[in-house]
Design an enzyme around this catalytic site. Sequence first.
Site, short mmCIF file in Angstrom:
data_model
loop_
_atom_site.label_atom_id
_atom_site.label_comp_id
_atom_site.label_asym_id
_atom_site.label_seq_id
_atom_site.Cartn_x
_atom_site.Cartn_y
_atom_site.Cartn_z
N ILE A 1 26.48 -11.13 13.54
CA ILE A 1 25.30 -11.07 13.32
C ILE A 1 24.76 -11.03 11.93
CG2 ILE A 1 22.96 -9.71 13.91
CD1 ILE A 1 24.18 -9.06 16.68
N TYR A 14 27.12 -0.43 28.86
CA TYR A 14 26.88 -0.24 27.54
C TYR A 14 27.36 1.43 27.41
CZ TYR A 14 25.01 -1.34 23.10
OH TYR A 14 24.81 -1.50 21.67
N LYS A 64 22.99 4.23 20.35
CA LYS A 64 21.90 3.31 19.75
C LYS A 64 20.66 4.30 19.77
CE LYS A 64 23.87 -0.68 18.84
NZ LYS A 64 24.11 -0.87 17.45
N THR A 114 29.68 -12.04 20.33
CA THR A 114 30.56 -11.84 19.03
C THR A 114 31.74 -10.97 19.24
OG1 THR A 114 29.55 -9.60 18.54
CG2 THR A 114 28.38 -11.53 17.77
N SER A 127 32.47 -7.74 18.63
CA SER A 127 31.94 -6.62 19.18
C SER A 127 31.69 -6.50 20.64
CB SER A 127 30.87 -5.75 18.32
OG SER A 127 31.36 -5.47 17.18
O1 0WD Z 1 25.35 -8.67 21.62
C1 0WD Z 1 25.52 -8.24 20.43
N1 0WD Z 1 26.49 -8.87 19.80
C2 0WD Z 1 24.51 -7.23 19.93
C3 0WD Z 1 25.07 -6.71 18.92
C4 0WD Z 1 23.40 -7.04 20.61
C5 0WD Z 1 22.60 -5.89 19.87
C6 0WD Z 1 23.01 -5.11 18.93
N2 0WD Z 1 24.31 -5.46 18.36
C7 0WD Z 1 24.64 -4.68 17.00
C8 0WD Z 1 26.09 -4.08 17.31
O2 0WD Z 1 26.10 -2.90 17.98
C9 0WD Z 1 26.15 -3.87 15.58
O3 0WD Z 1 25.75 -2.57 15.35
O4 0WD Z 1 24.79 -5.65 16.10
C10 0WD Z 1 25.78 -5.02 15.08
C11 0WD Z 1 26.61 -6.08 14.86
O5 0WD Z 1 27.35 -6.25 15.59
P1 0WD Z 1 28.09 -7.71 16.18
O6 0WD Z 1 27.62 -8.69 14.88
O7 0WD Z 1 27.76 -8.07 17.44
O8 0WD Z 1 29.66 -7.55 15.86
P2 0WD Z 1 30.93 -7.89 14.78
O9 0WD Z 1 30.83 -9.26 14.40
O10 0WD Z 1 32.17 -7.38 15.50
O11 0WD Z 1 30.45 -6.90 13.84
C12 0WD Z 1 30.44 -5.34 13.61
C13 0WD Z 1 31.40 -4.77 12.56
C14 0WD Z 1 32.92 -4.64 13.09
O12 0WD Z 1 33.57 -5.15 13.92
P3 0WD Z 1 34.65 -4.93 14.88
O13 0WD Z 1 34.82 -5.93 15.82
O14 0WD Z 1 35.95 -4.79 13.81
O15 0WD Z 1 34.31 -3.51 15.33
O16 0WD Z 1 31.41 -3.45 12.27
C15 0WD Z 1 32.11 -3.25 11.59
C16 0WD Z 1 33.27 -4.10 11.67
O17 0WD Z 1 33.31 -5.42 10.82
N3 0WD Z 1 32.78 -1.91 11.60
C17 0WD Z 1 32.79 -1.12 10.60
N4 0WD Z 1 32.39 -1.07 9.13
C18 0WD Z 1 32.75 -0.22 8.46
N5 0WD Z 1 33.38 0.96 8.81
C19 0WD Z 1 33.42 0.24 10.99
C20 0WD Z 1 33.82 1.13 9.95
N6 0WD Z 1 34.33 2.34 10.52
N7 0WD Z 1 33.74 -0.32 12.51
C21 0WD Z 1 33.26 -1.28 12.44
#
Ligand code: 0WD
Length: 254
Positions: free
Chosen positions: A20, A156, A163, A194, A196
């Site tokens: 995102i 979740y 959250k 994604t 996550s």
């Molecule tokens: O459906 C979804 N994908 C939604 C995501 C719906 C609504 C909200 N979100 C939120 C997530 O909860 C998150 O807060 O959006 C945010 C971004 O998430 P994303 O884009 O879905 O996921 P991703 O591309 O995986 O990026 C999140 C990243 C981590 O990825 P991983 O997969 O390795 O956990 O957060 C970073 C990491 O790059 N991250 C950290 N960065 C710094 N320090 C750490 C950390 N300790 N842990 C994870």
Amino acid sequence: YPSLEGKTYVVMGVINQRSIAWGIARALDAAGASLAFTYVGERFKAPLEKLGQELSRPASYYTCDVTSDEEINQVFQTIHADHGKISGIAHSIAFADKEALRGEFSDVTREQFAQALDISAFSLTAVVKAAKDFFTEDASVITLTYLGGEKMVPNYNVMGVAKAALDASVRYLAAEYGKQGVRVNAISAGPIRTVSAKGVGDFNSILESIEERAPLHRNVTTEQIGHSGLFLLSQMSSGVTGEILHVDSGFHIL
Ligand code: 0WD
């Protein structure tokens, strides 16, 4: 696009082109902003730099694991030294043990609970505090949240609790940092596939229920989140703070 030329924004949480945060980075780039990316560990650096080559101007890259106060403080000092004042931050970081994102909520362990809340909620406060002295007078901070913090969403689980804490943090930070003109808001994004999201049990059925039931009957894209992120991070939203903006095809009204 509003013009963000000459302004620096920090983007935290891009791991690949599906992230995102990447949608937000692209919108900021299109508006002319200079970008400073943070990544969680060395192995994420090269792919991120490669992705960054798609942007219209060179970006800079910094390591920052948000479980470390030292790394958070250091990264903002370094970004300030390299770029000067910071016009905004996109915090797009969350983590929970995959085992806690399926099955019964109360099976969560003390360690899983603490880790999810630390990385997914506390980190926003730590980041805003570390950037405090480096913000421009009209800076804007956004974070990414999800409906599971407001309502029960199956699987979740502890991330919903995180959250909810994140949403409350947005309000308290908005009140505190509003004194220096800084705004703090969240985007509550609809589900997007994604890295996550893969951790959340039965994620496909969450995606399907949006197509079936949301007012717009389609899932959201990172591009749509990026456009709303640009709105909140720019002066287009100068009257908005402490807000949770739902970018979810209207699903939250049901
Ligand atoms: O459906 C979804 N994908 C939604 C995501 C719906 C609504 C909200 N979100 C939120 C997530 O909860 C998150 O807060 O959006 C945010 C971004 O998430 P994303 O884009 O879905 O996921 P991703 O591309 O995986 O990026 C999140 C990243 C981590 O990825 P991983 O997969 O390795 O956990 O957060 C970073 C990491 O790059 N991250 C950290 N960065 C710094 N320090 C750490 C950390 N300790 N842990 C994870």
